[in-house]
Design an enzyme around this catalytic site. Structure first.
Site: not given
Length: 374
Positions: A264, A347, A349
């Site tokens: 990011c 992202h 995750e």
């Protein structure tokens, strides 16, 4: 309690506050996720933004202790069509209105979120203000115009941790590194620069066997190198990457001799450090259903995204594009052609969102192993 949402272009919506009286302003954006509102609320990357959820009913599973992504709520305000006041979930410890009230964050419901989303999609993200105290739309529009734009803001330094901490047993543990840091050397020494990190990033790095030490965003290159890391990780975070001159300078130095990864904002910092240019997107990518293509395998991944800026690396001959957004074809990931450096804009995750791209952490682990032997 009546509330008004007013935008800088003169558009306004009437609704009801579900968090009591107050007034709050920020950049109005929309998020296309059906679930995951708790992770959205606690994601530091949303600092300074009023988030409109496009799904019409939000809050039906309440708030849980396990699903937070940082120590507090970061959104400037929360905008929904309908807020559920009576959640049904055995893990829930409180309702969404109770959670936002406790955090002192404005919440508004009863507005046409579809109309607001279409307006922002067509005209772009813009400054706005929500108020129960001032109900004159013209005055609120004037207030919105006085708010700072997202461009030019260094928000990473406002959300970074104040001290260093290790990630141990699933939680951050403050540590004193003034006299150095004693690594256990159970795995590669990873220094994570915290620009507003989500905790699930730390969890997944820990799962890969890294010994993770997080440092504040203002840490100098000398302070980071004094910790003798094997690798560097640049976290996600809020604000304009183009104003983070020192972070870019530090990253450029790390890239000379260390494995480096970024997610990011970290992706944007790395991209600039290697010769790219940051720019603002019209309305950003916010949600957990964005299609991305892995340019090597041609596999399409559904990704969780939250960014209002992007980076252009078209003039960077040392870099190759690894991921591309299929909605607008903007850059979603790159790698250095000869060095152990990788980054992605979205992202992997998740939290919330699909896990299609979790392999990113294993990929970085393998790069570190190849580079350091650890």
């Amino acid at each position: 309690m009546k509330a008004i949402l007013a935008l800088e272009d003169g558009t306004y919506f009437e609704g009801t506050s579900f968090t009591g009286p107050g007034e709050s302003g920020g950049e109005a954006i929309f998020n296309t996720g059906m679930t995951g509102y708790q992770e959205v609320l606690t994601d530091p990357s949303y600092t300074g933004q009023m988030v409109c959820m496009t799904y019409p009913l939000i809050g039906n599973y309440g708030i849980t202790k396990e699903d937070i992504e940082s120590a507090k709520v970061h959104v400037a305000a929360f905008i929904v069509k309908e807020c559920c006041k009576h959640p049904s979930n055995w893990r829930s410890v409180m309702s969404l209105p109770e959670y936002l009230k406790e955090a002192g964050v404005m919440g508004i419901e009863g507005i046409d979120t579809r109309a607001l989303t279409r307006h922002l999609r067509i005209n772009g993200a813009m400054r706005g203000i929500i108020s129960t105290e001032e109900l004159d739309p013209e005055k609120l529009v004037a207030k919105a115009k006085q708010l700072p734009t997202m461009e030019g803001q260094n928000l990473a330094d406002t959300v970074t941790s104040e001290t260093c901490y290790a990630w141990q047993d699933g939680k951050p543990v403050p540590v004193d590194v003034s006299s150095g840091y004693k690594w256990s050397d159970k795995g590669p020494r990873l220094v994570l620069v915290d620009y507003g990190v989500k905790w699930n990033i730390l969890r997944l790095l820990d799962e890969q066997g890294f010994e993770v030490l997080s440092v504040p965003s203002h840490y100098s290159e000398e302070q980071v190198r004094a910790l003798e890391p094997d690798a560097i990780f640049l976290s996600n975070g809020p604000g304009d990457p183009a104003v983070l001159d020192q972070a870019v300078k530090n990253a450029k130095s790390y890239c000379e001799d260390l494995p480096v990864a970024g997610i990011c904002l970290g992706h944007q910092i790395l991209g600039q450090a290697l010769g790219g240019k940051a720019f603002k997107l019209k309305f950003g990518h916010h949600g957990c259903n964005h299609p991305v293509m892995d340019m090597e395998s041609k596999k399409i991944e559904i990704s969780s995204q939250n960014h209002g800026f992007c980076v252009d690396i078209s003039d960077c001959s040392d870099l190759k594009i690894t991921h591309k957004n299929l909605n607008d074809e903007t850059l979603e990931g790159f790698a250095h052609k000869t060095k152990p450096i990788i980054a992605i804009q979205f992202h992997p995750e998740a939290a919330p969102g699909p896990h299609d791209s979790c392999y990113f952490f294993a990929r970085f682990r393998n790069l570190v192993k190849d580079a350091t032997g650890k």
